[in-house]
Scaffold this motif. Sequence first.
Motif, PDB file in Angstrom:
ATOM      1  N   ASP A  17       0.835  -1.198   0.000  1.00  0.00           N
ATOM      2  CA  ASP A  17       0.000   0.000   0.000  1.00  0.00           C
ATOM      3  C   ASP A  17       0.874   1.253   0.000  1.00  0.00           C
ATOM      4  OD1 ASP A  17       0.839   0.466   2.661  1.00  0.00           O
ATOM      5  OD2 ASP A  17      -0.951  -0.481   3.492  1.00  0.00           O
ATOM      6  N   LEU A  18       0.231   2.394  -0.069  1.00  0.00           N
ATOM      7  CA  LEU A  18       0.937   3.668  -0.162  1.00  0.00           C
ATOM      8  C   LEU A  18       1.823   3.924   1.061  1.00  0.00           C
ATOM      9  CD1 LEU A  18       1.432   6.189  -1.826  1.00  0.00           C
ATOM     10  CD2 LEU A  18      -0.622   7.202  -0.792  1.00  0.00           C
ATOM     11  N   ASP A  19       1.364   3.544   2.239  1.00  0.00           N
ATOM     12  CA  ASP A  19       2.178   3.753   3.444  1.00  0.00           C
ATOM     13  C   ASP A  19       3.494   2.987   3.368  1.00  0.00           C
ATOM     14  OD1 ASP A  19       0.340   5.477   4.618  1.00  0.00           O
ATOM     15  OD2 ASP A  19      -0.746   3.837   5.605  1.00  0.00           O
ATOM     16  N   ILE A  20       3.450   1.755   2.861  1.00  0.00           N
ATOM     17  CA  ILE A  20       4.681   0.968   2.704  1.00  0.00           C
ATOM     18  C   ILE A  20       5.615   1.650   1.713  1.00  0.00           C
ATOM     19  CG2 ILE A  20       5.627  -1.201   1.810  1.00  0.00           C
ATOM     20  CD1 ILE A  20       3.107  -2.589   2.997  1.00  0.00           C
ATOM     21  N   LEU A  21       5.061   2.127   0.597  1.00  0.00           N
ATOM     22  CA  LEU A  21       5.890   2.796  -0.408  1.00  0.00           C
ATOM     23  C   LEU A  21       6.519   4.072   0.160  1.00  0.00           C
ATOM     24  CD1 LEU A  21       3.709   2.350  -3.609  1.00  0.00           C
ATOM     25  CD2 LEU A  21       5.825   1.151  -3.013  1.00  0.00           C
ATOM     26  N   LYS A  22       5.747   4.840   0.919  1.00  0.00           N
ATOM     27  CA  LYS A  22       6.286   6.066   1.524  1.00  0.00           C
ATOM     28  C   LYS A  22       7.417   5.747   2.501  1.00  0.00           C
ATOM     29  CE  LYS A  22       2.120   8.923   1.303  1.00  0.00           C
ATOM     30  NZ  LYS A  22       1.058   9.572   2.130  1.00  0.00           N
ATOM     31  N   GLN A  23       7.282   4.637   3.205  1.00  0.00           N
ATOM     32  CA  GLN A  23       8.304   4.231   4.177  1.00  0.00           C
ATOM     33  C   GLN A  23       9.561   3.690   3.482  1.00  0.00           C
ATOM     34  OE1 GLN A  23       6.976   1.252   6.945  1.00  0.00           O
ATOM     35  NE2 GLN A  23       8.947   1.143   7.980  1.00  0.00           N
ATOM     36  N   GLU A  24       9.372   2.856   2.469  1.00  0.00           N
ATOM     37  CA  GLU A  24      10.514   2.197   1.827  1.00  0.00           C
ATOM     38  C   GLU A  24      11.156   3.030   0.719  1.00  0.00           C
ATOM     39  OE1 GLU A  24       9.858  -1.878   0.760  1.00  0.00           O
ATOM     40  OE2 GLU A  24       8.866  -2.322   2.669  1.00  0.00           O
ATOM     41  N   LEU A  25      10.394   3.945   0.119  1.00  0.00           N
ATOM     42  CA  LEU A  25      10.908   4.763  -0.983  1.00  0.00           C
ATOM     43  C   LEU A  25      10.565   6.240  -0.756  1.00  0.00           C
ATOM     44  CD1 LEU A  25       9.679   2.417  -3.869  1.00  0.00           C
ATOM     45  CD2 LEU A  25      12.006   2.582  -2.986  1.00  0.00           C
ATOM     46  N   PRO A  26      10.981   6.810   0.368  1.00  0.00           N
ATOM     47  CA  PRO A  26      10.575   8.187   0.681  1.00  0.00           C
ATOM     48  C   PRO A  26      11.196   9.212  -0.265  1.00  0.00           C
ATOM     49  CG  PRO A  26      12.282   7.476   2.202  1.00  0.00           C
ATOM     50  CD  PRO A  26      11.923   6.267   1.352  1.00  0.00           C
ATOM     51  N   ASP A  27      10.406  10.247  -0.546  1.00  0.00           N
ATOM     52  CA  ASP A  27      10.920  11.326  -1.393  1.00  0.00           C
ATOM     53  C   ASP A  27      11.407  12.518  -0.568  1.00  0.00           C
ATOM     54  OD1 ASP A  27       8.575  12.524  -0.514  1.00  0.00           O
ATOM     55  OD2 ASP A  27       7.761  12.889  -2.517  1.00  0.00           O
ATOM     56  N   GLY A  28      11.317  12.422   0.776  1.00  0.00           N
ATOM     57  CA  GLY A  28      11.754  13.511   1.645  1.00  0.00           C
ATOM     58  C   GLY A  28      10.685  14.562   1.875  1.00  0.00           C
ATOM     59  N   LYS A  29       9.536  14.412   1.210  1.00  0.00           N
ATOM     60  CA  LYS A  29       8.446  15.384   1.356  1.00  0.00           C
ATOM     61  C   LYS A  29       7.147  14.694   1.786  1.00  0.00           C
ATOM     62  CE  LYS A  29      10.184  17.122  -2.812  1.00  0.00           C
ATOM     63  NZ  LYS A  29       9.882  17.383  -4.195  1.00  0.00           N
ATOM     64  N   GLY A  30       7.276  13.463   2.294  1.00  0.00           N
ATOM     65  CA  GLY A  30       6.094  12.737   2.739  1.00  0.00           C
ATOM     66  C   GLY A  30       5.454  11.875   1.666  1.00  0.00           C
ATOM     67  N   GLY A  31       6.066  11.839   0.498  1.00  0.00           N
ATOM     68  CA  GLY A  31       5.523  11.044  -0.606  1.00  0.00           C
ATOM     69  C   GLY A  31       6.451   9.908  -0.998  1.00  0.00           C
ATOM     70  N   LYS A  39      12.191   1.622 -10.685  1.00  0.00           N
ATOM     71  CA  LYS A  39      13.199   0.565 -10.798  1.00  0.00           C
ATOM     72  C   LYS A  39      13.196  -0.366  -9.591  1.00  0.00           C
ATOM     73  CE  LYS A  39      15.114   1.966 -14.685  1.00  0.00           C
ATOM     74  NZ  LYS A  39      15.447   1.146 -15.814  1.00  0.00           N
ATOM     75  N   SER A  40      12.164  -0.264  -8.750  1.00  0.00           N
ATOM     76  CA  SER A  40      12.121  -1.083  -7.540  1.00  0.00           C
ATOM     77  C   SER A  40      11.263  -2.327  -7.758  1.00  0.00           C
ATOM     78  CB  SER A  40      11.559  -0.282  -6.363  1.00  0.00           C
ATOM     79  OG  SER A  40      10.154  -0.208  -6.430  1.00  0.00           O
ATOM     80  N   VAL A  41      11.372  -3.267  -6.859  1.00  0.00           N
ATOM     81  CA  VAL A  41      10.564  -4.485  -6.903  1.00  0.00           C
ATOM     82  C   VAL A  41       9.079  -4.145  -6.759  1.00  0.00           C
ATOM     83  CG1 VAL A  41      10.704  -5.003  -4.422  1.00  0.00           C
ATOM     84  CG2 VAL A  41      10.470  -6.877  -6.071  1.00  0.00           C
ATOM     85  N   HIS A  42       8.790  -2.995  -6.163  1.00  0.00           N
ATOM     86  CA  HIS A  42       7.391  -2.612  -5.948  1.00  0.00           C
ATOM     87  C   HIS A  42       6.698  -2.134  -7.222  1.00  0.00           C
ATOM     88  CE1 HIS A  42       8.230  -3.375  -1.867  1.00  0.00           C
ATOM     89  NE2 HIS A  42       8.926  -2.285  -1.658  1.00  0.00           N
ATOM     90  N   SER A  43       7.437  -1.950  -8.287  1.00  0.00           N
ATOM     91  CA  SER A  43       6.807  -1.566  -9.558  1.00  0.00           C
ATOM     92  C   SER A  43       6.331  -2.795 -10.346  1.00  0.00           C
ATOM     93  CB  SER A  43       7.781  -0.746 -10.410  1.00  0.00           C
ATOM     94  OG  SER A  43       8.858  -1.560 -10.837  1.00  0.00           O
ATOM     95  N   ILE A  44       6.629  -3.981  -9.840  1.00  0.00           N
ATOM     96  CA  ILE A  44       6.224  -5.219 -10.514  1.00  0.00           C
ATOM     97  C   ILE A  44       4.783  -5.534 -10.127  1.00  0.00           C
ATOM     98  CG2 ILE A  44       6.676  -7.687 -10.778  1.00  0.00           C
ATOM     99  CD1 ILE A  44       9.631  -7.017 -10.048  1.00  0.00           C
ATOM    100  N   THR A  45       3.933  -5.589 -11.121  1.00  0.00           N
ATOM    101  CA  THR A  45       2.513  -5.851 -10.877  1.00  0.00           C
ATOM    102  C   THR A  45       2.191  -7.330 -11.061  1.00  0.00           C
ATOM    103  OG1 THR A  45       1.970  -5.394 -13.189  1.00  0.00           O
ATOM    104  CG2 THR A  45       1.845  -3.537 -11.634  1.00  0.00           C
ATOM    105  N   ILE A  46       1.014  -7.727 -10.610  1.00  0.00           N
ATOM    106  CA  ILE A  46       0.534  -9.082 -10.827  1.00  0.00           C
ATOM    107  C   ILE A  46       0.406  -9.253 -12.342  1.00  0.00           C
ATOM    108  CG2 ILE A  46      -1.311 -10.733 -10.310  1.00  0.00           C
ATOM    109  CD1 ILE A  46       0.190  -9.395  -7.844  1.00  0.00           C
TER     110      ILE A  46
END
Length: 183
Positions: A17-31, A39-46
């Motif tokens: 979910d979005l909270d996991i993405l914000k935690q693992e791939l933070p942009d420094g502005k809360g996003g 280029k992350s594993v999280h961009s791989i869809t079903i």
Amino acid sequence: KQVTCVNGSGRCPGNLDLDILKQELPDGKGGVDQNRHRKSVHSITIPGAARGWEEFYARHSSGIFSFAELLEPAANLAQDGFPVAPITSVAWSNGVEQDIKKWHSSDDVLPMPLSIDGRGPLPGEIFKNADMAKVLQSLGEHGATKGFYESFPGQAIVDAVQKHGGYMTMDDLKEEYTQCTFP
């Protein structure tokens, strides 16, 4: 006749979910840092294509050929190989260097996928993909559910994604569906 759209695009894993993405791939502005996400594993869809192809076949096939017969030429091409065009060779080699190598480690038992001895194919070189041939044969013979999502292709995808920190599960694959809409 009514024109329909078969949407076989993949969806996000259910546990991501979005909270996991914000935690693992933070942009420094809360996003979420979009460049890192791409280029992350999280961009791989079903993977949705297997179900999408099957759905398209079910809705639009003349019935002259079975699903397996339609996939057979592609499976044969993967098994026997094909010569790689010069422009394709350049893009493929860049993809191996920029994308595929980072996911392959020295402890992997299988050779680096989509490569020849760890590199992209040269112009005119014959590229064979016996694993893809097996996937296409399984999909054609057993259908999307039993031949892909609940079988060795699906398990291999889930294993690879989880190995690199992704959240995809076999339940995500079992729940994959295709949307058919009207334009």
